[in-house]
Design a protein around this motif. Sequence first.
Motif, PDB file in Angstrom:
ATOM      1  N   VAL A 144       7.559 -28.068  30.200  1.00 27.57           N
ATOM      2  CA  VAL A 144       7.423 -27.367  31.477  1.00 27.57           C
ATOM      3  C   VAL A 144       5.947 -27.198  31.841  1.00 27.57           C
ATOM      4  N   LEU A 145       5.149 -26.794  30.859  1.00 25.28           N
ATOM      5  CA  LEU A 145       3.721 -26.596  31.134  1.00 25.28           C
ATOM      6  C   LEU A 145       3.051 -27.897  31.575  1.00 25.28           C
ATOM      7  N   ASN A 146       3.478 -29.006  30.960  1.00 25.53           N
ATOM      8  CA  ASN A 146       2.885 -30.286  31.347  1.00 25.53           C
ATOM      9  C   ASN A 146       3.161 -30.618  32.804  1.00 25.53           C
ATOM     10  N   VAL A 147       4.391 -30.352  33.230  1.00 24.40           N
ATOM     11  CA  VAL A 147       4.721 -30.584  34.640  1.00 24.40           C
ATOM     12  C   VAL A 147       3.846 -29.705  35.530  1.00 24.40           C
ATOM     13  N   MET A 148       3.665 -28.459  35.116  1.00 26.23           N
ATOM     14  CA  MET A 148       2.848 -27.544  35.913  1.00 26.23           C
ATOM     15  C   MET A 148       1.389 -27.969  35.943  1.00 26.23           C
ATOM     16  N   LYS A 149       0.901 -28.445  34.806  1.00 25.94           N
ATOM     17  CA  LYS A 149      -0.493 -28.915  34.756  1.00 25.94           C
ATOM     18  C   LYS A 149      -0.708 -30.086  35.700  1.00 25.94           C
ATOM     19  N   GLU A 150       0.289 -30.985  35.683  1.00 27.61           N
ATOM     20  CA  GLU A 150       0.201 -32.143  36.581  1.00 27.61           C
ATOM     21  C   GLU A 150       0.091 -31.718  38.031  1.00 27.61           C
ATOM     22  N   ILE A 151       0.918 -30.740  38.407  1.00 25.83           N
ATOM     23  CA  ILE A 151       0.881 -30.276  39.792  1.00 25.83           C
ATOM     24  C   ILE A 151      -0.484 -29.667  40.101  1.00 25.83           C
ATOM     25  N   ALA A 152      -0.987 -28.890  39.150  1.00 29.77           N
ATOM     26  CA  ALA A 152      -2.261 -28.205  39.376  1.00 29.77           C
ATOM     27  C   ALA A 152      -3.411 -29.200  39.526  1.00 29.77           C
ATOM     28  N   THR A 153      -3.371 -30.260  38.731  1.00 26.08           N
ATOM     29  CA  THR A 153      -4.511 -31.174  38.753  1.00 26.08           C
ATOM     30  C   THR A 153      -4.353 -32.306  39.766  1.00 26.08           C
ATOM     31  N   ASP A 154      -3.123 -32.771  39.972  1.00 29.75           N
ATOM     32  CA  ASP A 154      -2.940 -33.952  40.828  1.00 29.75           C
ATOM     33  C   ASP A 154      -2.683 -33.634  42.297  1.00 29.75           C
ATOM     34  N   SER A 155      -2.521 -32.369  42.650  1.00 32.26           N
ATOM     35  CA  SER A 155      -2.249 -32.070  44.048  1.00 32.26           C
ATOM     36  C   SER A 155      -3.149 -30.925  44.494  1.00 32.26           C
ATOM     37  N   ASP A 156      -3.135 -30.647  45.798  1.00 27.26           N
ATOM     38  CA  ASP A 156      -3.953 -29.533  46.272  1.00 27.26           C
ATOM     39  C   ASP A 156      -3.098 -28.287  46.467  1.00 27.26           C
ATOM     40  N   MET A 157      -2.065 -28.179  45.625  1.00 23.15           N
ATOM     41  CA  MET A 157      -1.162 -27.036  45.662  1.00 23.15           C
ATOM     42  C   MET A 157      -1.899 -25.753  45.278  1.00 23.15           C
ATOM     43  N   THR A 158      -1.620 -24.689  46.004  1.00 27.12           N
ATOM     44  CA  THR A 158      -2.080 -23.364  45.601  1.00 27.12           C
ATOM     45  C   THR A 158      -1.053 -22.821  44.619  1.00 27.12           C
ATOM     46  N   MET A 159      -1.518 -22.377  43.465  1.00 25.76           N
ATOM     47  CA  MET A 159      -0.559 -21.900  42.465  1.00 25.76           C
ATOM     48  C   MET A 159      -0.919 -20.506  41.985  1.00 25.76           C
ATOM     49  N   LEU A 160       0.078 -19.645  41.977  1.00 21.18           N
ATOM     50  CA  LEU A 160      -0.077 -18.317  41.394  1.00 21.18           C
ATOM     51  C   LEU A 160       0.933 -18.230  40.251  1.00 21.18           C
ATOM     52  N   VAL A 161       0.438 -18.027  39.039  1.00 21.43           N
ATOM     53  CA  VAL A 161       1.295 -18.139  37.864  1.00 21.43           C
ATOM     54  C   VAL A 161       1.238 -16.865  37.020  1.00 21.43           C
ATOM     55  N   VAL A 162       2.383 -16.241  36.843  1.00 29.59           N
ATOM     56  CA  VAL A 162       2.475 -15.141  35.878  1.00 29.59           C
ATOM     57  C   VAL A 162       2.888 -15.761  34.549  1.00 29.59           C
ATOM     58  N   THR A 163       2.071 -15.625  33.530  1.00 31.60           N
ATOM     59  CA  THR A 163       2.403 -16.252  32.249  1.00 31.60           C
ATOM     60  C   THR A 163       1.660 -15.589  31.098  1.00 31.60           C
ATOM     61  N   HIS A 164       2.182 -15.799  29.916  1.00 29.52           N
ATOM     62  CA  HIS A 164       1.451 -15.379  28.723  1.00 29.52           C
ATOM     63  C   HIS A 164       0.877 -16.585  27.991  1.00 29.52           C
ATOM     64  N   GLU A 165       1.012 -17.759  28.600  1.00 26.94           N
ATOM     65  CA  GLU A 165       0.504 -18.977  27.961  1.00 26.94           C
ATOM     66  C   GLU A 165      -0.997 -19.091  28.191  1.00 26.94           C
ATOM     67  N   MET A 166      -1.767 -18.591  27.253  1.00 30.47           N
ATOM     68  CA  MET A 166      -3.211 -18.545  27.440  1.00 30.47           C
ATOM     69  C   MET A 166      -3.847 -19.930  27.409  1.00 30.47           C
ATOM     70  N   GLY A 167      -3.211 -20.857  26.671  1.00 34.49           N
ATOM     71  CA  GLY A 167      -3.714 -22.228  26.639  1.00 34.49           C
ATOM     72  C   GLY A 167      -3.672 -22.824  28.036  1.00 34.49           C
ATOM     73  N   PHE A 168      -2.571 -22.614  28.697  1.00 32.39           N
ATOM     74  CA  PHE A 168      -2.401 -23.097  30.060  1.00 32.39           C
ATOM     75  C   PHE A 168      -3.447 -22.470  30.985  1.00 32.39           C
ATOM     76  N   ALA A 169      -3.627 -21.149  30.828  1.00 29.71           N
ATOM     77  CA  ALA A 169      -4.561 -20.423  31.682  1.00 29.71           C
ATOM     78  C   ALA A 169      -5.980 -20.981  31.506  1.00 29.71           C
TER      79      ALA A 169
END
Lengths: 246, 212
Positions: free
Chosen positions: A177-202
């Motif tokens: 799931v995180l990989n899909v989210m990372k892809e969106i964050a890096t490959d698109s100009d999507m604005t993302m607001l993420v509530v998470t405890h995944e500090m690696g992702f952050a």
Amino acid sequence: MAMIEFQDVQKYYGDFHALKDINLKIEAGETVVLIGPSGSGKSTLIRTVNGLETIQEGKLIVNGQDLADRKTDINRIRKNVGMVFQHFNLYANKTVLENIMLAPRIVLHRPEDENKQVAMQLLDQVGLQSQANKLPAQLSGGQQQRIAIARSLAMKPKCLLFDEPTSALDPEMIDDVLNVMKEIATDSDMTMLVVTHEMGFAREVANRVVFMDDGRILEDDTSEKFFDGEPTNERARQFLGKIITH
Amino acid sequence: MISIFQNYGGELLYGLGQTLLCSIIALFFALIIGSGFAILEVVPNKFFRIIARIYIEVFRNIPLLVITMFFYVVIPMYIVEISGFVSGTIGLTLYSSAFIAETVRSGIQSVDPGQMEGARSTGLSFWQSMRYIVLPQAFRYVIPPLGNQFINLVKNSSVLAFVAGFDLMYQGNVIASDSLQSMSTYLCVGVLYLILTLPLSYYMRYLEKRLA
């Protein structure tokens, strides 16, 4: 212009003051991670952005429209602001493909051929094309969450909200799931607001980290400053210390 | 029993037909009205919720016979002449719709609220979310209790007997006093009611299995 802007927002549940003096500005294309202990108001905050929770005071401007204004058509805002939930919330009575195609068909009146093509392409993007005709209950949590992300993306939103998207998943499925989210964050100009405890992702993909406790924003830093420097706020330091050593 | 069927077969059959007709009409409208009020009970607008609440509590908590008498006596007195069959069918419809509304509402509320939130978050309106996501799931939950309501409705149609609705129960009363064979007559009537309700009962069970 900011994609999301909170101005002195107050939110109450009856007597309980859930969001206190919230001021937060998120620019288009930014990825912002919202962290904090449970009960701190982060889920409430993210849910106000697409009107699942209403605010009592202040202004909340999303994609140029004030959500506190009663004349604002909430459905129009939601067309541009997708949401991914902790428990996926896929439609239990629809197949995977139908889950993705429903809103574009009804809300955007996207032609059926194009709708299906977009849906299949999104399924490919999240690696689940072979599951198109299954029901959500037949899939694992990680698969369901990736479908939920595809469902949000099908509306071609400008902004995506993630409310603890990996908290209900088995550890092994979190990375998918995180990989899909990372892809969106890096490959698109999507604005993302993420509530998470995944500090690696952050650390890896967030532009900014916002720390909340007791309904207030206590810290709002670039992720470099938050993780490599030290948060200025004592409570945030404590929290970070605990979450990283675990 | 055989002699009752032989001597009064026509009357019994006519009564069975009237009972069936009344039940079908009442079932059709009670389902529509009941579902409508069930949805009104869960809309965000408080005014509509209160209206629905009042409707349901009124018709659920007044005896069917009283509702029916109201239509049989009061309406013809002030508004328009209606037959016993019509007033009985209206009474049965309103009474049953209140119970169906409660059944359907509980079905709607047993659908995970996340389903509605998921749909709303993609831009569907409240009504679109209801229609495509929540109601199809709710109806699946309510088929068994709805089956009970349908069976009750068929049996409750015997209220027509009090307002000269010429239904099965009414014919039974007439035949019993005419033939002086009360026991055999009411046994026949009971059997004929079973002919209506048993298939309904089995059909609901079949639906339940198929949709589960």
